[in-house]
Design an enzyme around this catalytic site. Structure first.
Site, PDB file in Angstrom:
ATOM      1  N   GLY A  71     -39.829 -16.500 -37.775  1.00  0.00           N
ATOM      2  CA  GLY A  71     -39.114 -15.828 -36.699  1.00  0.00           C
ATOM      3  C   GLY A  71     -38.132 -16.765 -36.028  1.00  0.00           C
ATOM      4  CB  SER A  72     -36.482 -16.593 -32.747  1.00  0.00           C
ATOM      5  OG  SER A  72     -37.577 -16.563 -31.837  1.00  0.00           O
ATOM      6  N   GLY A  99     -41.180 -19.841 -32.502  1.00  0.00           N
ATOM      7  CA  GLY A  99     -41.866 -20.904 -33.216  1.00  0.00           C
ATOM      8  C   GLY A  99     -42.327 -22.028 -32.315  1.00  0.00           C
ATOM      9  CD  GLU A 157     -40.290 -21.671 -43.919  1.00  0.00           C
ATOM     10  OE1 GLU A 157     -39.098 -21.892 -43.627  1.00  0.00           O
ATOM     11  OE2 GLU A 157     -40.902 -22.313 -44.787  1.00  0.00           O
TER      12      GLU A 157
END
Length: 509
Positions: free
Chosen positions: A239-240, A244, A261
């Site tokens: 995600g963003s 994260g 990621e």
């Protein structure tokens, strides 16, 4: 499967919710899935309650104790069967991905094919979970390393790849002997329900326990439960960067593991020795594919000043030929953004480009005719800008491409490319061997992915996928990415009649 039908790959709509492998239930509030293609409601899912979450974790713990005892190649056989099911359902699932997420139908099919490919990879991997034999300094001792199943793997996925990223984690974790709890994006819950049902068929046909792979739906708090849960040793989150960092902080506080990621701000360098034909294809697809909603989307095009004006003309002509519309129609190049929030972020970015001194080569805007009734269709944009602008430094999940000029040699371009906080994907377009090798050397790209004469998007599952800096440092999919899903152990066996100590230490009594 689409429109007003009441099932998603065999699951009754009123039962969408939480699953521990073979049973479906849910008593939480409804989450409604609307298609960005036409704005229609596709279906509803039940959010997982805290009580249901506790049941899911309990079943996952029980299932793990049984699943880890099955030999890895036998676990690989279950993943092989999952791959066969995905082949059977490829068309239906691909259409659902396209309709619920908004990506083109071919990209929807491609995402399911990626799931099939990772199944094939994982089947082979199930016979390759290798360790190392190490020569001991002590006589008559054998020392080696081995890997054991880790436990429960928590998987949090984003809307833009609603099924593929789950499969990257799940297929590898399954052959490693782990159980999985999946929290998909609340924007694409029905894709998750479909995948869970497909895997549930395989588990049921093999008389395997509930809880080997479980699905929980919900908003942010469900992910927070997972992140704080000491029973889940690994959280894999996509995600963003903002999300994260929050996940990483919470999991690190309990000394858990994370596989992150996160965002990308990917660039293609175009040197004077570039083949402009392939450059055009790579740049345009990279910038507008999935309506700019890939983590590997091309967001910056760094062009040498000697060919800058030529590239501008070529790009503008190409953008004028792009077709925007229903992604289920193969003649269209660009579908919608995921929802109205994404549209607002797109419009806000356009305002910031103006405020910060960028100049539009191709202007944007929202399409509002009857054909675009969902309100989620936007025009792709090209803006001339400096790499130092705040908006250029920011990842906007939309089809906005920044055109940046450089002079000097390729190292100057690499400095610009590396001059952002994100470090996912990168590419250089050149037929000059020296430039290509510099780009791939320790002086070159600081990203986890660095390509020559291909674009920034479209990774193969055989290679580890992930990035550096604010992209999170995680690696998924191929290569030795499987090691994150296992715990590493060093073993020493003494087969002598003495007990020599390491480093020559003497301990006599």
């Amino acid at each position: 499967m689409l429109g007003n039908e009441k099932t998603i790959l065999g699951i009754q709509q009123e039962n969408f919710g939480t699953s521990t492998g073979q049973d479906w239930f849910g008593t939480g509030n409804f989450i409604t899935s609307f298609s960005p293609v036409d704005g229609n409601e596709i279906g509803k899912v039940r959010a997982t309650t805290k009580e249901e979450y506790e049941l899911v974790v309990s079943k996952a713990q029980i299932a793990f104790k049984e699943w880890r005892l099955i030999p890895a190649p036998k676990r690989g056989e279950i993943v092989r069967q999952l791959g066969d099911k995905l082949r059977k359902y490829k068309e239906d699932l691909g259409k659902l991905v396209s309709y619920e997420m908004g990506k083109s139908l071919q990209e929807g099919y491609g995402e399911v094919q990626e799931m099939i490919d990772i199944c094939d990879f994982a089947v082979g991997l199930s016979r390759q979970l290798y360790g190392l034999t190490i020569h001991s300094e002590r006589p008559s001792h054998r020392m080696y390393e081995q890997y054991h199943p880790l436990g429960i793997v928590g998987v949090i996925t984003a809307f833009n790849f609603p099924v593929a990223v789950w499969s990257w984690n799940t297929c590898l974790a399954l052959v490693c002997g782990d159980s999985i709890i999946w929290k998909p994006s609340e924007k694409t819950p029905l894709c998750a329900v479909a995948c869970q049902n497909i895997l549930a068929e395989v588990l049921k046909e093999n008389n395997l326990p509930e809880g080997i792979c479980s699905l929980i739906n919900g908003e942010k708090e469900v992910g927070e439960w997972m992140s704080k849960d000491e029973r889940i040793p690994l959280i894999s989150a996509t995600g963003s960067t903002r999300m994260g960092k929050e996940v990483n902080q919470v999991v690190a506080a309990r000394l858990g593991k994370t596989l992150l990621e996160l965002g990308g701000n990917n660039a293609i360098i175009v040197t004077p020795d570039a083949d402009l034909k392939i450059t055009l294809t790579a740049a345009v697809f990279g910038a507008v594919g999935t309506a700019g909603q890939r983590c590997t989307t091309t967001r910056r095009l760094i062009v040498h000043d000697s060919i800058y004006d030529q590239v501008k003309v070529i790009l503008k002509n190409a953008y004028e030929q792009l077709k925007i519309g229903n992604p289920l129609d193969a003649s269209n190049h660009i579908g919608p953004l995921i929802d109205q929030d994404a549209v607002r972020n797109y419009l806000l970015a356009l305002e910031k480009i103006k405020e910060q001194g960028g100049e539009f080569l191709v202007h944007g805007g929202v399409l509002e005719t009857e054909e675009y009734s969902s309100g989620c269709y936007v025009k792709p944009v090209i803006a001339e800008a400096s790499n130092e602008l705040e908006i250029v430094q920011t990842e906007t999940f939309a089809p906005i491409l920044y055109l940046i000029k450089y002079s000097g040699d390729v190292l100057d371009a690499i400095d610009i490319q590396n001059g952002v906080k994100q470090g996912l994907s990168s590419a250089i377009m050149t037929t000059n061997l020296r430039e290509a090798e510099l780009f791939l050397s320790h002086q070159g790209s600081d990203c986890g992915i660095a390509n020559v004469n291909i674009g920034t998007s479209g990774a193969e599952i055989g290679g580890a996928f992930g990035g550096e800096k604010e992209t999170g440092g995680g690696r998924e999919s191929g290569s030795d990415a499987w090691k994150i899903y296992m715990r590493r152990q060093t073993n020493t066996i003494n087969y002598s009649t003495e007990l020599p100590l390491a480093q020559g230490i003497q301990f006599n009594f």
